[in-house]
Scaffold this motif. Structure first.
Motif: not given
Length: 240
Positions: A183-187
């Motif tokens: 999720g952090s990579l996407v955001l």
């Protein structure tokens, strides 16, 4: 008795402070920790980063830790800011490092204040409460990764629940760091593209994490995390 009450108050003081700051911050900081605030101050932030890169990195990480540690509004905006200021890489490393430290802080405070005693009561209890505690204990890695990977689980909930069921600190830190990676990579990558978004006067698509090409791989990881629990359940029934 007085010393015992004082000791209990001292143990609970960190979580009491966190709750108080979270409530105050929810009403006073929402406008400052927002996408609009990032948009309006983007040029000043870029100038400061270019002139003081190391200070900017350390300051960003410190602010992110405070946001997560005190459950303040704006964690999503902070993740976008990490991508905007420092690109997808190393921005997402700064993001997950700060988020993990902040999560560990609130986990430790909750465990110190309530977790150990609550876990002991659950362990010595009976019925459904004891079964719930035993079920979590038997599948801690799977449950910890699952609550991090599933987008529907609020971040602060995933920080507090493990503290209340006596999850070891090391296990919490490892599962948090790796569990928030997708999720952090996407955001962070969305944040890295904010320059074009600002230039066109639009707003970022934060719902991108729920689009099939992003959500399905994350759900796939969630199923992998859930698999050991399913296998144990099936073997248990076969044993019966």
């Amino acid at each position: 008795m007085a010393n015992s009450e004082k000791s209990t108050l001292q143990q609970r003081l960190p979580i009491i402070i966190i709750v108080a700051v979270a409530l105050i911050g929810a009403f006073t900081l929402r406008d400052y920790l927002s996408f609009e605030s990032l948009r309006d101050n983007r040029e000043a932030l870029i100038e400061f980063r270019d002139a003081n890169y190391l200070t900017a990195v350390l300051g960003f990480i410190a602010i992110y830790i405070v946001i997560v540690g005190f459950s303040l509004p704006g964690a999503g905006v902070a993740t976008l800011t990490g991508g905007f200021l420092f690109a997808t890489f190393p921005g997402f490393l700064y993001n997950i490092t700060a988020a993990t430290i902040g999560a560990t802080a609130i986990f430790s405070a909750a465990r110190m204040g309530f977790g150990d005693k609550l876990a002991a009561k659950m362990e010595s209890g009976s019925g459904m409460i004891k079964k719930l505690k035993d079920g979590i204990d038997e599948n801690q890695w799977s449950v910890l990764f699952l609550i991090r990977l599933v987008p529907a689980v609020p971040f602060f909930v995933a920080n507090l629940v493990p503290a209340l069921v006596d999850v070891p600190l090391r296990r919490f830190v490892i599962s948090t760091f790796f569990g928030i990676l997708p999720g952090s990579l996407v955001l962070t990558s969305v944040g890295a593209g904010l320059g074009e978004v600002f230039a066109s006067g639009e707003t970022p698509n934060l719902g991108i994490i729920f689009e099939p090409h992003i959500l399905l791989p994350i759900l796939g990881l969630s199923v992998l995390a859930l698999l050991p629990i399913i296998i144990k359940a099936v073997r248990g029934k076969e044993g019966l």
